[in-house]
Design a protein around this motif. Structure first.
Motif, short mmCIF file in Angstrom:
data_model
loop_
_atom_site.label_atom_id
_atom_site.label_comp_id
_atom_site.label_asym_id
_atom_site.label_seq_id
_atom_site.Cartn_x
_atom_site.Cartn_y
_atom_site.Cartn_z
N UNK A 90 0.83 -1.20 0.00
CA UNK A 90 0.00 0.00 0.00
C UNK A 90 0.87 1.26 0.00
N UNK A 91 1.88 1.26 0.89
CA UNK A 91 2.75 2.44 0.97
C UNK A 91 3.46 2.67 -0.37
N UNK A 92 3.96 1.57 -0.95
CA UNK A 92 4.66 1.71 -2.23
C UNK A 92 3.72 2.24 -3.29
N UNK A 93 2.47 1.75 -3.26
CA UNK A 93 1.51 2.21 -4.26
C UNK A 93 1.27 3.70 -4.14
N UNK A 94 1.09 4.18 -2.91
CA UNK A 94 0.84 5.61 -2.73
C UNK A 94 2.06 6.42 -3.19
N UNK B 148 7.23 8.62 -16.19
CA UNK B 148 7.31 8.26 -14.78
C UNK B 148 6.17 7.34 -14.41
N UNK B 149 4.98 7.65 -14.93
CA UNK B 149 3.83 6.80 -14.64
C UNK B 149 4.10 5.39 -15.16
N UNK B 150 4.61 5.30 -16.40
CA UNK B 150 4.89 3.98 -16.98
C UNK B 150 5.90 3.25 -16.12
N UNK B 151 6.91 3.99 -15.69
CA UNK B 151 7.98 3.38 -14.91
C UNK B 151 7.45 2.79 -13.62
N UNK B 152 6.56 3.53 -12.96
CA UNK B 152 6.09 3.04 -11.66
C UNK B 152 4.96 2.04 -11.80
N UNK B 153 4.23 2.10 -12.91
CA UNK B 153 3.30 1.01 -13.18
C UNK B 153 4.08 -0.28 -13.29
N UNK B 154 5.19 -0.19 -14.00
CA UNK B 154 6.04 -1.37 -14.13
C UNK B 154 6.55 -1.82 -12.77
N UNK B 155 7.10 -0.88 -12.01
CA UNK B 155 7.69 -1.25 -10.73
C UNK B 155 6.67 -1.91 -9.83
N UNK C 190 3.60 -3.09 -10.71
CA UNK C 190 2.97 -4.25 -11.35
C UNK C 190 3.85 -5.48 -11.29
N UNK C 191 5.10 -5.31 -11.63
CA UNK C 191 5.98 -6.49 -11.68
C UNK C 191 6.32 -6.98 -10.29
N UNK C 192 6.58 -6.07 -9.36
CA UNK C 192 7.03 -6.55 -8.05
C UNK C 192 5.88 -7.00 -7.15
N UNK C 193 4.75 -6.30 -7.22
CA UNK C 193 3.73 -6.58 -6.22
C UNK C 193 2.57 -7.40 -6.77
N UNK C 194 2.30 -7.26 -8.05
CA UNK C 194 1.15 -7.99 -8.61
C UNK C 194 1.63 -9.31 -9.21
#
Lengths: 212, 614
Positions: free
Chosen positions: B323-327, B382-389, B391-395
């Protein structure tokens, strides 16, 4: 007049050391050079009547004329290496180079300190020449003991320079330097002894393994 | 020599207090976090050592900010660099860490050299090391000297801040440092470079030419776009965050460059806004980057890896961290109403207003408009980068055995993360009052007319007055966002009312036997960007097939590399030449005593003969 003569004597002894092939000759010349310095200091002391200069003269006599030569003699006996110093540059060429160094000193003092009195100027030229010759001996002689004596010659040159320009470096500095030199020679002597017992020779040109 | 006596007095003006606040905002949560983080990772003696170093590191940063004398500033600065070097190499048993430390200390010293050069140049005119004396002298400096000093400052402070041509230490040092150190370095230390730049270039040297500002703007936008592009390519979680720090420093410098340009364009109001926006982004970046590094540290500790390709499915195992990472990720990708959006929005608006206002500077108009476009691009990437981060790590499902035993860490680690998450919301929703404080800060330090008159400040909004084009309304944004989301949610619910739902493996498209090898990878995700930006990234790939026969491939290997443009074409050749020169100069070292004495001899003779020439 006799003071000037002594100074030329110091220079002459420096040339004698350049010409020396054997270590014992080098030490003898050094002893004579130091003795001349002793007389120079003594005559200065008599002239001014200063106690400090008397003490200094005694000190020079004790350390440079007796102490160091005796010590060096004992070391050479102890390590039992051949008396030849090993020359990079033969005697003739060495003397020519030494003469050139004196020339450079002359040129330097005359050009940069032209306002100096004649006598002081000559003393300074001789002092600088002796210093350079000491350095020269350190570079172009192979055995480690020659480096020790080269250092001592340089010190003599600097002493002469100090005495001739300012009428003596401050007393305490002079004493400290004298003791310093004495201690340095002791330590270097021990080093030479150690080098000899470890490598069975004291040829400095073979001591070149410690490089990056 | 009298002026070489260091004046140890501290000074507290609005700018220093602001940066001191940012440092403490980062340092205190990191301190709490480090208690839990280091436990179990290091031996007890090492933990104690690290704690002492950490304390003095924070202290030295505060001293840098509060010093009022250049010598004091330099001493504190060096102390900060050295202490952080030891903290980076805390894992000194790993070769990578010591190598990263080496690159860091080299680059930081290059920077300090330039800084010191600049200081000494000014000192030769002022004869005193006091900030005030410096400021007075700088008014009288000839313009060429000023330019030289300015360029030295750009290199010096740019290196510390991680601006792009001088950034190379950052992607090495930040990932290798222990996580609480990376968070302080990224959250606070690189901001000290920004502080130095603001203090010395903006307020002591003064902006004297338009192209200075343009240079900073260009470097800043290169940092933003380049930083985020490299972040997008990265599969190492912490390295990705380090590159993203470069991007954010770029955004901050964009605000500062804006200030410099607007001062020269006679737009003091915009200048104040621009700098205030930069400061706002500084504090925002400090908050969310610290948070993100803490989250990645939590992952690193429990999974033992920070390689995204090996993570996955962590949201179920570490819900709080997720959750924290997502925010944090939402905020850094500039999603309203979080704080990252607010400051980026303000920077964008000032640049845009500048483009509109600069009627007398037609070239600047185009330039600033271009910058706005690139800034928008940065936000998208940046949005793409963090979607990746995320999505790949947590989902998705787990990708390796390491992640199966992952769990949320203890409270000492969770509490600071939750605290910072809360701050993200607070700094986002109450953007207007925060911005007002920052505007007051800037106008009190710069002496320019406060921009307060151009706005009506409410608790939630910033409404324009006097035909200013800027506005900010976090309440409205928040409202719009909530309403939209509720509507979408309701519509989806209504449409899918009568559908039946079958649960299957995540991202398996109904296929029943997926393994970790079937999943989407981070490299795969970033492929479109690699293709689109291939002119910068210069990707190269290698295929290796081992086959039994023409029809059957037994093993398959696929490698993709992207090139670091600057590393490849600037740093590598320079380093190569340097080594070659060092190799050549080694010939001087023959190891022979005679030759060494000979060098001394030659030097003396040379001096005797040529003394008159000097």
């Amino acid at each position: 007049m006799h003071i000037e003569l002594m100074q030329y004597g110091v220079l002459l002894m420096a040339f004698a050391m350049v010409a020396a092939k054997r270590f014992s000759a080098l030490v003898t010349s050094f002893t004579i050079q130091s003795f001349l310095l002793f007389i120079l200091t003594l005559s200065e002391a008599i002239k001014t009547g200063s106690t400090q200069l008397y003490i200094l003269a005694v000190l020079i006599f004790a350390i440079k004329v007796i102490g160091i030569p005796v010590f060096l003699g004992r070391i050479t006996k102890k390590i039992k290496v051949p008396d030849e110093m090993g020359l990079y540059v033969n005697t003739t060429l060495s003397i020519i180079i030494a003469a050139l160094l004196s020339g450079i000193s002359y040129y330097f003092i005359r050009n940069f300190l032209p306002s100096m009195e004649k006598e002081a100027g000559i003393a300074l030229i001789i002092a600088l020449s002796v210093t350079l010759i000491g350095l020269f001996i350190m570079i172009f002689r192979i055995k480690a003991l020659a480096q020790v004596v080269g250092l001592l010659i340089m010190e003599n040159g600097i002493f002469l320079a100090g005495a001739s320009i300012t009428g003596g470096i401050p007393f305490f500095v002079e004493i400290a330097v004298s003791f310093d030199v004495f201690i340095a020679v002791m330590i270097l002597g021990v080093f030479v002894y150690r080098i000899n017992s470890l490598f069975t020779h004291i040829d400095v040109d073979k001591l070149n393994e410690l490089k990056g | 020599m009298e002026s070489f006596i260091v004046d140890w007095r501290l000074s507290f003006d609005a700018l220093s207090i602001f940066f001191g606040f940012v440092i403490l905002l980062v340092a205190i949560p990191s301190w709490v976090y480090s208690i839990g983080y280091m436990q179990g990772l290091y031996s007890r003696g090492r933990i104690r050592f690290a704690k002492i170093l950490f304390f003095f590191f924070i202290l030295s940063m505060l001293l840098v900010v509060f010093s009022s004398n250049v010598l004091f500033f330099l001493i504190a600065w060096e102390l900060m660099s050295l202490l952080s070097y030891f903290l980076v190499t805390l894992d000194s048993h790993e070769e990578k860490a010591s190598r990263a430390g080496l690159i860091y200390i080299l680059m930081t010293h290059v920077g300090t050299t330039f800084m010191t050069a600049a200081f000494l140049i000014i000192y030769s005119y002022s004869g005193s090391f006091d900030f005030i004396a410096f400021k007075e002298t700088c008014l009288l400096l000839p313009s060429t000297i000023k330019t030289v000093v300015f360029l030295c400052f750009v290199v010096g402070f740019g290196t510390k801040a991680g601006l792009i041509p001088f950034h190379i230490w950052l992607p090495y040092a930040h990932p290798e440092a222990p996580s609480h150190i990376s968070s302080v370095m990224s959250g606070a230390m690189i901001k000290i470079g920004v502080y130095g730049f603001i203090r010395f270039v903006l307020f002591i040297l003064g902006v004297s030419e338009l192209w200075w500002g343009n240079l900073i703007l260009v470097l800043a936008i290169i940092s933003s776009v380049g930083g985020i592009l490299y972040a997008l390519m990265e599969k190492d979680l912490k390295k990705m965050l380090a590159y993203s720090s470069i991007e954010n420093i770029g955004l901050i410098m964009l605000g500062i460059g804006g200030y410099m340009v607007f001062i020269k364009m006679n737009q003091p109001l915009l200048a104040v806004f621009s700098l205030a926006a930069a400061l706002y982004h500084t504090v925002n970046h400090a908050i969310f980057k610290t948070l993100l590094f803490m989250c990645s540290g939590a992952i690193l500790k429990t999974c033992g890896t920070k390689n995204m390709e090996k993570l996955g499915g962590l949201i179920k195992l570490m819900p709080v961290t997720a959750f924290c990472f997502l925010i944090g990720a939402l905020s850094i990708s500039a999603m309203p109403p979080l704080n990252g959006f607010m400051s980026e929005w303000l920077i964008l608006q000032t640049l845009f207003s500048g483009a509109l206002a600069g009627a007398t500077f037609p070239k600047m108009k185009i330039f600033l408009a271009l910058l706005t476009g690139l800034l928008a691009l940065t936000g998208g990437l940046a949005a793409a980068c963090f979607v990746k981060a995320f999505g790949i790590s947590f989902l998705a499902g787990t990708r390796s055995k390491k992640t199966e035993t992952a769990n949320d860490s203890g409270w000492t680690m969770k509490a600071p993360m939750i605290f910072l998450t809360g701050l993200i919301f607070i700094f986002g929703i109450f953007a207007a009052p925060v911005f007002k404080v920052l505007i007051d800060t800037v106008s009190s330090v710069s002496g320019l007319n406060s921009g307060g008159a151009a706005f009506t400040f409410n608790v939630m909004s910033l409404a324009p007055r006097n035909n200013s084009t800027m506005s900010l309304n976090s309440l409205l944004l928040f409202g719009i966002l909530v309403i939209t989301e509720v509507t979408i949610f309701a519509v989806v619910k209504i449409i899918t009312k009568k559908r039946t739902v079958t649960c299957a493996h995540t991202w398996a498209c109904g296929y029943y036997r997926t393994t970790e090898r079937n999943q989407y990878t981070s490299t795969g995700f970033s492929k479109p960007f690699r293709v689109a930006f291939s002119f910068i990234l210069m990707p190269s790939r290698k295929l290796e097939k081992i086959r039994d026969s023409h029809y059957h491939v037994k093993a398959f290997k696929y490698e993709v590399h992207t090139k670091q443009f600057l590393n490849e074409y600037f740093y590598k050749p320079v380093i190569k030449r340097l080594f070659r020169f060092a190799e050549w100069s080694r010939k001087l070292q023959q190891g022979s005593v005679h030759i060494y004495i000979g060098y001394i001899f030659l030097a003396i003779v040379f001096l005797i003969v040529f003394l008159k020439r000097f």
